[in-house]
Design an enzyme around this catalytic site. Structure first.
Site, mmCIF file in Angstrom:
data_model
loop_
_atom_site.group_PDB
_atom_site.id
_atom_site.type_symbol
_atom_site.label_atom_id
_atom_site.label_comp_id
_atom_site.label_asym_id
_atom_site.label_seq_id
_atom_site.Cartn_x
_atom_site.Cartn_y
_atom_site.Cartn_z
ATOM 1 N N TYR A 300 0.809 -1.105 0.105
ATOM 2 C CA TYR A 300 0.154 -0.071 -0.086
ATOM 3 C C TYR A 300 0.778 1.196 0.024
ATOM 4 C CZ TYR A 300 -3.989 -3.091 1.308
ATOM 5 O OH TYR A 300 -4.896 -4.017 1.468
ATOM 6 N N GLU A 373 -22.070 2.705 18.673
ATOM 7 C CA GLU A 373 -23.059 2.784 17.392
ATOM 8 C C GLU A 373 -23.504 4.305 17.549
ATOM 9 O OE1 GLU A 373 -25.342 -0.486 18.239
ATOM 10 O OE2 GLU A 373 -24.676 -1.609 16.775
#
Ligand SMILES: [Zn+2]
Ligand SMILES: [Zn+2]
Length: 395
Positions: A300, A373
């Site tokens: 990468y 969340e």
């Protein structure tokens, strides 16, 4: 000129759906290039919203295209879909249902966020001047799914001019949007080395060429590349993570194999690391009469944020989330294959804090990683804002 007004409401019904989607994906994690269930679900949802859906890009990648009624730029919003080979240790109702498969990096949240944004944006498509590509990529974790999509021509095929993406971050407070201009994530490459000696009796080292001894010297000597051969103000890392050779106490084996990782924040340093590591290896081997095989696997590249794009997205974040939820964040030695998009088009990758307390404070890739969340709604708000605003207002 004052920024145009932009309101982004995320109704509680959509927040609930995003949480449910994230939990469903969390129960059904899939590894890189195996995201068949996930990509089928993504394609089905995008199709139901009236998007033009393209599947099989970079193997399991999906692109949903939404064209606005007026002309403008074509942008992409990216979510990665893959999980990790980890056995989940959380005791939660949405625990992974597959052994040694776990969404331990938050990519389940990324997919859920982008699908939530897609739903809001589909209902507001008349406001878009330009085209938005909702891009769901496979295999971020080491296998280069973004590279596979780029190789499949995704950027040219849809005429993508700008790229945006986010990553949940357990290091940052929940709901915080984090920005960094320029270099953000390191490059990440692998080295694979075999040192060939000459096996023999452990009591007669002079009749052998001992690859265990040579490998030991190399592991120590290679650190001089960072400490003595790279500019000290340029960070770099070389880590030997695996060393294997030999079978028992009194036998000199004929070969030793080493695996390692190399990180840098600068393309020139990255090039130099690959040469200098081999130079140390060559010297150590020659001094003992061993030979070697050296492979440097370019994985990468450095992830670098375009300065103008980052300023634009940061200002957008302040408008839709409030300046108190926006921060500058440090660069990271981790790597991101979003770099394959950011190398080719002006791009901004940003973080979304997901740490709401001890249960969501574990590091990414930990068997107890989880997110708070309540970060998801902020992610939906940002991706929606980008879809509505960037095609006509991004620099
Ligand atoms: Zn990860
Ligand atoms: Zn990740």
């Amino acid at each position: 000129m004052a920024a145009p007004t932009l309101t982004v409401d995320v109704p509680s019904e959509i927040v609930n759906e995003v949480v449910a989607t994230r939990r469903d994906l969390h129960v059904h994690p899939e590894l890189g290039f195996e995201e068949h269930r996930t990509s089928a679900m993504v394609a089905e949802r995008l199709g139901a919203l009236g998007f033009e859906v393209h599947t099989g890009i970079g193997q399991t990648g999906v692109v949903g295209v939404l064209r606005g009624p007026r002309g403008g730029k074509t942008i992409m919003l990216r979510a990665d879909m893959d999980a990790l080979p980890i056995d989940e240790e959380n005791d939660v109702p949405y625990r992974s249902g597959t052994p040694v498969h776990m969404h331990a990096c938050g990519h389940d949240g990324h997919v859920a966020i982008l699908l939530g944004a897609a739903r809001i944006v589909a209902a507001r498509r008349d406001e878009i001047a330009g085209t938005v590509c909702f891009l769901f990529q496979p295999a971020e974790e080491g296998k280069g799914g973004a590279k596979a999509m780029v190789a499949d021509g995704v950027l040219e095929r849809f005429g993508i001019e700008r790229a945006y993406g986010l990553h949940l971050a357990s290091a940052h407070p929940v709901g915080q949007l984090g920005f960094r201009e320029g270099v953000f994530y390191a490059s990440s490459d692998s080295i694979e080395i075999t040192i060939e000696g000459k096996g023999g009796h452990g009591a007669s080292p002079h009749l052998s060429v001992d690859p265990v001894y040579v490998a030991s010297q190399f592991v120590v000597a290679v650190q001089q590349v960072v400490s003595r051969q790279i500019d000290p103000i340029e960070p770099a890392v070389v880590t030997i993570g695996a060393i294997n050779g030999g079978t028992t106490h009194n036998v000199i084996p004929s070969r030793v194999r080493l695996l390692g990782t190399v990180r840098a924040f600068d393309a020139g340093v990255r090039e130099r690391m690959s040469e200098r590591i081999e130079r140390v290896l060559r010297g150590v081997c020659e001094s003992s009469g061993a030979t070697y095989d050296y492979e440097y696997l370019w994985r990468y590249p450095v992830t670098s944020n375009d300065v103008e794009q980052t300023r634009y997205v940061r200002a957008l974040a302040e408008r839709v989330a409030g300046a108190e939820h926006v921060a500058d964040v440090p660069k990271l030695m981790g790597a991101e294959d979003f770099s394959f998009f950011a190398e080719r088009v002006p791009a901004c990758f940003f973080s979304l804090g997901s740490n709401g307390g001890p249960n969501s404070a574990f590091p990414h890739h930990h068997a107890r990683f989880d997110i708070d969340e309540s970060a998801l709604a902020t992610g939906v708000r940002m991706m929606t804002a980008l879809a509505l605003d960037a095609p006509s207002h991004a620099p």
